[in-house]
Write an enzyme that holds these catalytic residues in place. Structure first.
Site, PDB file in Angstrom:
ATOM      1  N   ASP A   1       0.824  -1.204   0.000  1.00 56.42           N
ATOM      2  CA  ASP A   1       0.000   0.000   0.000  1.00 56.42           C
ATOM      3  C   ASP A   1       0.866   1.266   0.000  1.00 56.42           C
ATOM      4  OD1 ASP A   1      -2.655   1.322   0.433  1.00 56.42           O
ATOM      5  OD2 ASP A   1      -1.690   1.960   2.291  1.00 56.42           O
TER       6      ASP A   1
ATOM      7  N   GLU B   1       1.131  -0.504  -5.140  1.00 58.69           N
ATOM      8  CA  GLU B   1       0.179   0.578  -5.395  1.00 58.69           C
ATOM      9  C   GLU B   1       1.012   1.853  -5.464  1.00 58.69           C
ATOM     10  OE1 GLU B   1      -3.290   3.384  -3.643  1.00 58.69           O
ATOM     11  OE2 GLU B   1      -1.850   2.418  -2.331  1.00 58.69           O
TER      12      GLU B   1
END
EC number: 2.4.1.18
Length: 635
Positions: free
Chosen positions: A315, A368
């Site tokens: 993330d 990401e």
């Protein structure tokens, strides 16, 4: 009550590796471990607190009295406090009470390495171990080919709290219930992988799991650690890979968490310009501290080792890479070369990816990452960051912008759809339509579409058809696969009742068939990261808003010809050039009745002729349904 007995699981070699930032199995040493010393069964505890002058284990076994069980500090300046407490058994609840050398500050912390945590809002750790017997040997032996970059990789992104709930009982599904209902659904929908938004323990539901306090414990909201293993096992039994969201970018400042752990900035960077996230009001790891690197890399390997995860989606990588991320001038300090790159974070990311792939070469790490930072998915040995894949945020933004436009204006914006092919092969891209696109006023994906109900859903089907035929792997967030009409509510269940309506059932049927199409047509995945796997037929017909291209695999006989009609106007006798002469067969049509399409526009005569078109010697005339994707192969 028995006192602490001197005992250690650390060798000198362990300590040297830990100090050097090269110990990647710290979970085998730190935390609480049930063991036997001198014939007595109890629990060994170890915690890193170099600024402490006193560390006690407090828990339900000593009435939370910090004078009962004080740990011993090691003599080797490692900052590790440890000891064995007899008769402390599985299920015992505990924390570490730490008195700091820093102004005598006292903190009471959950165990950073705890394998199980109390159910929030409670915050203590629980002594735990399980002897789960895995049954996924077949999957583990074969998963290398399932996770390969030339394999179909279609991901269903799930938030376990809100996928489906027992409404009448006002509760989530348990890990055991999900092992039946969710597994069966993912199999039925023909996805190849499932991705869980963070399942590591977190205190605050509205964080969706992205503010972690229990890095080594699956959340107790849904059951026990061994029950989560059972859920993973059931996916593997059904040939579905499991990807876990992993958050090494930041952590919350909750009193029981990692922040200010021993009265000092132990895990977080002491400089607020590098150690505090203004956007998320959270703390940033000190990537330059060796012991912190060991903690994080050990955590990544832990989920691959102990829980048989098949991949980690990392993330907020962009926030790690840049010192000026969400900061104004004067709020950040350039690196030693005067640049904005966070050199310590970059070195950590590379080291993490090398460790993952050296130890588990048959998994994938997925970034990401929303910037144009180069070589995110290139190997570290060629100066890349070392990820297996990267989210293609540009494709997502451009495609959603395009599909939000009224079709009459699309001829002026065709470049929004074609631009992604200019850079599609610079990284190993995954095409995401994730949870981030359906919250905070962005609306559900179908509600972004223009037109009446039929046009909205036809546009949605066309968007998904474009996504599945565009180069790259795929990710779709829960609810999108049946056209959920409301924004995602992390507290509530998906609107499963919508499947009573044809428009929603049609979208679900389409996604099911697109997943199957992607899996069974080699041309759609064998060269999904290579320019050799894609060729335009015509990207310039702005006036009609039609795109046509060829997807290619290892064998020319498997080539698939894709035609997209991006307006609600049917195009009859529409001519496209072909790479050779022959007869086509239709292999996909998003306008079928089972998808709630019109089912009105047939292509019966599919033999090419010698008319030159699109700079090709052979061509064919097709009938293109409104807002549709057609796919053909040569017979």
């Amino acid at each position: 009550m028995s006192k602490v007995i001197a005992h250690s699981l650390f060798s000198d070699f362990d300590i040297n590796l830990f100090k050097a930032g090269k110990h990647y199995r710290l979970y085998e040493k730190f935390g609480s471990h049930i063991t036997t010393v001198d014939g007595i069964t109890g629990t060994y505890f170890a915690v890193w607190a170099p600024s402490a002058k006193e560390v006690s284990v407090v828990g339900d076994f000593n009435y939370w009295n910090d004078k009962e069980h004080q740990l011993n500090v090691r003599w080797d300046s490692s900052g590790i406090w440890e000891g064995f407490i007899p008769f402390v058994e599985k299920g015992s609840v505990y924390k570490y009470k730490i008195q700091s050398n820093n102004n005598n500050i006292v903190t009471e912390k959950a165990d950073p390495y705890a394998r199980r945590c109390e159910h929030p809002p409670k915050t203590a750790s629980i002594v735990w171990e399980d002897n789960y017997s895995w049954k996924d040997q077949k999957w583990m032996k074969s998963r290398k080919e399932k996770n390969a970059l030339n394999a179909p990789y279609s991901v269903y992104e799930v938030h376990l709290n809100s996928w489906k709930q027992k409404i009448e009982e006002n509760r989530f599904l348990s890990y055991n219930e999900l092992a039946e209902e969710l597994v069966n659904y993912v199999v039925e929908m023909n996805f190849t992988h499932v991705e869980f938004m963070p399942i590591m323990e977190y205190p605050y539901d509205p964080s969706w799991g992205y503010q972690l306090t229990g890095y080594f414990a699956p959340t107790s909201r849904f059951g026990y650690p061994d029950e989560f293993k059972y859920l993973v096992d059931k996916f593997h039994e059904n040939n579905i890979g499991v990807i876990l969201d992993w958050v090494p970018s930041h952590f919350p400042s909750d009193a029981h968490g990692l922040g200010f752990f021993d009265g000092s900035n132990l895990y977080e960077h002491p400089d607020l310009r590098k150690g505090y996230h203004q956007d998320w009001k959270s703390l940033i790891f000190n990537y330059g501290r060796n012991e912190v690197k060991s903690f994080l890399i050990s955590n990544a390997l832990f989920w691959l080792d102990q829980y048989h995860a098949d991949g980690l989606r990392v993330d907020a990588v962009a926030s790690m890479l840049f010192l000026d991320y969400s900061r104004k001038d004067g709020e950040w300090e350039p690196n030693e070369f005067g640049g904005r790159e966070n050199l310590e974070a970059i070195a950590f990311i590379k080291e993490m990816n090398v460790a993952v792939y050296e130890n588990y070469p048959d998994v994938q790490t997925i970034a990401e990452e929303s910037t144009s930072f180069p070589k995110v998915s290139s190997p570290v040995f060629s100066d890349g960051l070392g990820f297996g894949m990267k989210w293609m945020m540009g494709w997502m933004h451009d495609s959603l912008d395009y599909f939000a436009k009224e079709p009459i204006y699309r001829k002026h914006h065709q470049n929004d759809l074609t631009f992604s092919l200019n850079y599609a092969f610079t990284e190993n891209f995954m095409l995401p339509l994730s949870h981030d696109e359906v919250v905070y006023g962005k609306k559900a994906i179908v509600e972004k579409m223009p037109g009446d109900e039929w046009q909205k859903f036809a546009n949605l089907r066309l968007l998904y058809s474009f996504m599945y035929t565009h180069p790259g792997t795929k990710l779709l967030f829960q609810g999108a696969e049946f056209g959920q009409t409301s924004e995602w509510n992390f507290n509530g269940s998906l609107d499963w009742h919508l499947l009573e309506y044809d428009v929603h059932k049609g979208v679900q049927n389409l996604v099911k068939e697109l997943n199957l199409f992607y899996k069974t047509e080699p041309a759609l995945h064998q060269k999904q990261f290579s320019f050799e796997g894609f060729e335009w037929i015509d990207h310039g017909d702005h006036e009609n808003s039609v795109l046509s291209f060829i997807r290619k695999g290892n064998e020319p006989k498997n080539d698939v010809i894709i035609v997209l009609n991006l307006t609600p106007v049917p195009r009859e006798n529409y001519r496209i050039g072909l790479p050779k002469s022959g007869t086509l067969k239709e292999v996909f049509n998003s306008d079928k009745q089972i998808f709630n399409g019109t089912n009105n526009y047939k292509n019966v005569k599919l033999k090419s002729n010698k008319k030159s078109w699109n700079n090709r010697l052979n061509s064919i005339e097709l009938n293109l349904p409104p807002l549709s994707m057609l796919a053909f192969k040569f017979k």
